[in-house]
Design an enzyme around this catalytic site. Structure first.
Site, PDB file in Angstrom:
ATOM      1  N   HIS A 222       0.814  -1.222   0.000  1.00 65.47           N
ATOM      2  CA  HIS A 222       0.000   0.000   0.000  1.00 65.47           C
ATOM      3  C   HIS A 222       0.848   1.273   0.000  1.00 65.47           C
ATOM      4  O   HIS A 222       0.358   2.344  -0.320  1.00 65.47           O
ATOM      5  CB  HIS A 222      -1.041  -0.011   1.124  1.00 65.47           C
ATOM      6  CG  HIS A 222      -0.501   0.313   2.479  1.00 65.47           C
ATOM      7  ND1 HIS A 222       0.094  -0.618   3.281  1.00 65.47           N
ATOM      8  CD2 HIS A 222      -0.465   1.470   3.183  1.00 65.47           C
ATOM      9  CE1 HIS A 222       0.463  -0.052   4.417  1.00 65.47           C
ATOM     10  NE2 HIS A 222       0.134   1.231   4.384  1.00 65.47           N
TER      11      HIS A 222
ATOM     12  N   HIS B 297       7.672  -2.250   2.351  1.00 66.09           N
ATOM     13  CA  HIS B 297       7.522  -0.793   2.263  1.00 66.09           C
ATOM     14  C   HIS B 297       8.865  -0.074   2.115  1.00 66.09           C
ATOM     15  O   HIS B 297       9.039   0.778   1.239  1.00 66.09           O
ATOM     16  CB  HIS B 297       6.798  -0.247   3.497  1.00 66.09           C
ATOM     17  CG  HIS B 297       5.465  -0.895   3.752  1.00 66.09           C
ATOM     18  ND1 HIS B 297       4.646  -1.331   2.749  1.00 66.09           N
ATOM     19  CD2 HIS B 297       4.811  -1.183   4.906  1.00 66.09           C
ATOM     20  CE1 HIS B 297       3.541  -1.855   3.270  1.00 66.09           C
ATOM     21  NE2 HIS B 297       3.626  -1.777   4.579  1.00 66.09           N
TER      22      HIS B 297
ATOM     23  N   LYS C 282       8.174   0.383  15.770  1.00 63.74           N
ATOM     24  CA  LYS C 282       6.877   0.626  16.411  1.00 63.74           C
ATOM     25  C   LYS C 282       7.127   1.374  17.717  1.00 63.74           C
ATOM     26  O   LYS C 282       8.207   1.304  18.289  1.00 63.74           O
ATOM     27  CB  LYS C 282       6.198  -0.693  16.751  1.00 63.74           C
ATOM     28  CG  LYS C 282       5.893  -1.569  15.547  1.00 63.74           C
ATOM     29  CD  LYS C 282       4.447  -1.464  15.152  1.00 63.74           C
ATOM     30  CE  LYS C 282       4.097  -2.361  14.006  1.00 63.74           C
ATOM     31  NZ  LYS C 282       3.188  -1.743  13.040  1.00 63.74           N
TER      32      LYS C 282
ATOM     33  N   GLU D 142       6.709   4.640  13.499  1.00 66.52           N
ATOM     34  CA  GLU D 142       5.295   4.550  13.877  1.00 66.52           C
ATOM     35  C   GLU D 142       5.172   4.719  15.381  1.00 66.52           C
ATOM     36  O   GLU D 142       6.033   4.259  16.124  1.00 66.52           O
ATOM     37  CB  GLU D 142       4.730   3.181  13.517  1.00 66.52           C
ATOM     38  CG  GLU D 142       4.732   2.866  12.047  1.00 66.52           C
ATOM     39  CD  GLU D 142       3.996   1.562  11.808  1.00 66.52           C
ATOM     40  OE1 GLU D 142       2.796   1.611  11.518  1.00 66.52           O
ATOM     41  OE2 GLU D 142       4.622   0.497  11.941  1.00 66.52           O
TER      42      GLU D 142
HETATM   43  C1  BG6 Z   1       1.440  -2.444   7.332  1.00 66.43           C
HETATM   44  C2  BG6 Z   1       2.137  -3.128   8.464  1.00 66.43           C
HETATM   45  O1  BG6 Z   1       1.798  -3.022   6.107  1.00 66.43           O
HETATM   46  O2  BG6 Z   1       1.814  -1.070   7.310  1.00 66.43           O
HETATM   47  C3  BG6 Z   1       1.794  -2.467   9.781  1.00 66.43           C
HETATM   48  O3  BG6 Z   1       1.734  -4.492   8.504  1.00 66.43           O
HETATM   49  C4  BG6 Z   1       2.076  -0.983   9.721  1.00 66.43           C
HETATM   50  O4  BG6 Z   1       2.504  -3.061  10.855  1.00 66.43           O
HETATM   51  C5  BG6 Z   1       1.441  -0.356   8.479  1.00 66.43           C
HETATM   52  O5  BG6 Z   1       1.548  -0.376  10.889  1.00 66.43           O
HETATM   53  C6  BG6 Z   1       1.901   1.087   8.308  1.00 66.43           C
HETATM   54  O6  BG6 Z   1       1.142   1.691   7.291  1.00 66.43           O
HETATM   55  P1  BG6 Z   1       0.877   3.277   7.290  1.00 66.43           P
HETATM   56  O7  BG6 Z   1       0.125   3.497   6.018  1.00 66.43           O
HETATM   57  O8  BG6 Z   1       0.080   3.559   8.522  1.00 66.43           O
HETATM   58  O9  BG6 Z   1       2.217   3.928   7.312  1.00 66.43           O
END
Ligand code: BG6
Length: 497
Positions: free
Chosen positions: A179, A241, A342, A217
């Site tokens: 994503h 990512h 995290k 995060e």
């Molecule tokens: C997900 C992970 O793919 O991406 C999560 O599994 C993470 O652990 C998340 O929190 C972070 O996505 P974003 O869009 O909030 O940065």
């Protein structure tokens, strides 16, 4: 104003339709696209899961999912009624031949429209589900399957999934989602690099000192202990990512925006990533777990305190920092520092390109602090800062300061930021694969990650820790200090000498 081009009528079946992803991301994403007139009425959105639930209950579930997800606290009743008329629910065990397939088939439209099967389930179910889709005659020329990350937990399991899914569907029918590629600012990275003449001549070992990619995060486990403890930061965030961000930052200009052209360039970067040995894994990576700490003024639990009793001795990393190199002509010798964790002090994702010092200064040697840097802020406060040297106004000496040329999306564009899934779902319907991962891309990323996993598995030294609400473990800073560098966070960035 944003312009939305409607897609054609389509059917989407969300397996795992009552799950967390469906609730938090997929259904709200479809609702927002509908509200912006991008989804034509007559399309079908079918939730499919094992739970017994009737259509009205699913609509109520979808309503709760969409409530408060956009600008309006409560969906407009007329618009919601029309959206709800597209919703359906089928209780089905999609891994079993004896399940409710006839019902599902009856609910699909047979007019040649795009048909999307979104597998929002555990990856171990991907192959059996695809086999059932094939066996039940649901692989038509307009069928697409969407696979959520993680695709496997190492190269071998990723290959098993790719092989199994590939036995049923052609590669052009398979949409592997990361994503991050749907995030506006991540796509902007392509525009920044390839629609401006300024950067390309500077984008190499000749002028770039190093690159930093941070995805921090503040959230912790979020009820995903089972999944996360089996995964850890390297598999959950870096394999996908962060490596995608690295690829988009480092790749050669593709010939065009066609999916194959872009993906070919990304694969070249992944192939050139330097593999780890036990020695470089020890010197060039840091992994750690968060302890109890204070975040946003509140005391939050440590990682293992959030886990069930039998997992209290978990060594799963919730933070990882990595120094790596891309062994090709453009980037030889330029370190790429990656960092994610995290329960860090704030949610912040950014890419920093730190340029080299000027070769010869005609000014006082201390003048102006740090060299130029380009900061691409992915979230929050999306934008770009280019730090330039300027003369501080005033007589008496020549004082040079480093100041940002600040391009803020929020100030430049007045619109709601679409969630990454909104863009990606519409791309699936359109058949646009550019922002999805190709089979080889996923496998090459695992190949590199596997070298690190192998090295870590031989190292049983105690895991480092960091208090929740901080920037991570001390050794993450030490790793850069050994190279006479430091993490260049936006705040305070002008003070570095
Ligand atoms: C997900 C992970 O793919 O991406 C999560 O599994 C993470 O652990 C998340 O929190 C972070 O996505 P974003 O869009 O909030 O940065």
């Amino acid at each position: 104003m944003a312009e939305f081009i409607p897609v054609d009528l389509f059917d989407i079946v969300i397996f795992g339709g009552t799950g967390d992803l469906s609730q938090r991301k997929l259904i709200p994403a479809l609702w927002h696209r509908y509200q912006d007139d991008q989804i034509p009425e007559g399309s079908r959105i079918i939730g499919a899961a094992r739970s017994e639930m009737d259509r009205d209950e699913f609509i109520a579930f979808a309503y709760d999912a969409c409530k408060g997800s956009g600008e309006d606290e409560v969906p407009d009743p007329t618009a919601w009624k029309a959206f709800a008329s597209m919703l359906e629910y089928i209780a089905i065990d999609a891994t079993s031949a004896d399940s409710n397939w006839d019902d599902l088939k009856k609910n699909l439209t047979d007019d040649g429209r795009p048909r999307v099967f979104y597998l929002a389930t555990a990856p171990r179910l991907y192959v059996p589900m695809c086999e059932q889709l094939g066996a039940n005659g649901l692989n038509t020329p307009t069928t697409r399957v969407v696979l959520e990350k993680p695709i496997g937990r190492n190269l071998e399991t990723a290959q098993d999934i790719n092989r199994g899914v590939g036995a049923i569907f052609e590669e052009h029918q398979i949409y592997r989602i990361d994503h991050y590629l749907g995030k506006e600012t991540v796509q902007n990275l392509l525009v920044l690099r390839f629609a401006n003449v300024l950067f390309e001549p500077l984008w190499s070992r000749n002028t770039v000192d190093h690159v930093q990619i941070t995805v921090a995060e503040s959230v912790g486990l979020e009820d995903r202990a089972d999944y996360y403890d089996n995964s850890g930061a390297l598999r959950d965030m870096v394999q996908n990512h962060l490596l995608q961000l690295l690829c988009l930052t480092a790749m050669e200009p593709p010939n065009s925006l066609d999916a194959d052209d872009v993906r070919t360039e990304k694969i070249k970067v992944l192939k050139a990533l330097r593999r780890f040995t036990p020695a470089t894994a020890a010197s060039d990576t840091v992994r750690a777990q968060y302890n109890e700490g204070v975040l946003g003024g509140k005391v939050v639990k440590g990682y293992v305190d959030e886990l069930p009793e039998e997992k209290k001795s978990s060594r799963t990393e919730t933070f990882v920092a990595i120094k790596t190199y891309i062994d090709n002509w453009r980037w030889q010798g330029v370190p790429f520092y990656l960092r994610t964790g995290k329960r860090m002090k704030d949610r912040r994702s950014e890419i920093v390109i730190r340029f080299k010092r000027i070769p010869h200064s005609i000014f006082d040697s201390n003048a102006g602090g740090s060299p130029n840097k380009l900061v691409v802020r992915l979230q929050p406060n999306e934008g770009v800062n280019l730090y330039m040297k300027v003369k501080e106004p005033g007589p008496g000496g020549l004082r040079i300061k480093s100041l940002p040329l600040n391009l803020s999306w929020a100030e430049s564009f007045v619109l709601r930021y679409p969630d990454a899934y909104e863009r990606l779902l519409m791309d699936v319907v359109r058949g646009n694969l550019a922002l999805f991962m190709q089979r080889e891309e996923v496998e090459k990323a695992w190949e590199w990650v596997d070298t690190l996993l192998a090295a870590w598995s031989e190292d049983d030294s105690p895991l480092e820790s960091y208090p929740a609400g901080t920037d991570g473990p001390t050794n993450s800073a030490v790793m850069l200090a050994k190279d006479k560098r430091r993490w260049l966070d936006e705040a305070g960035s002008t003070s570095m000498k």
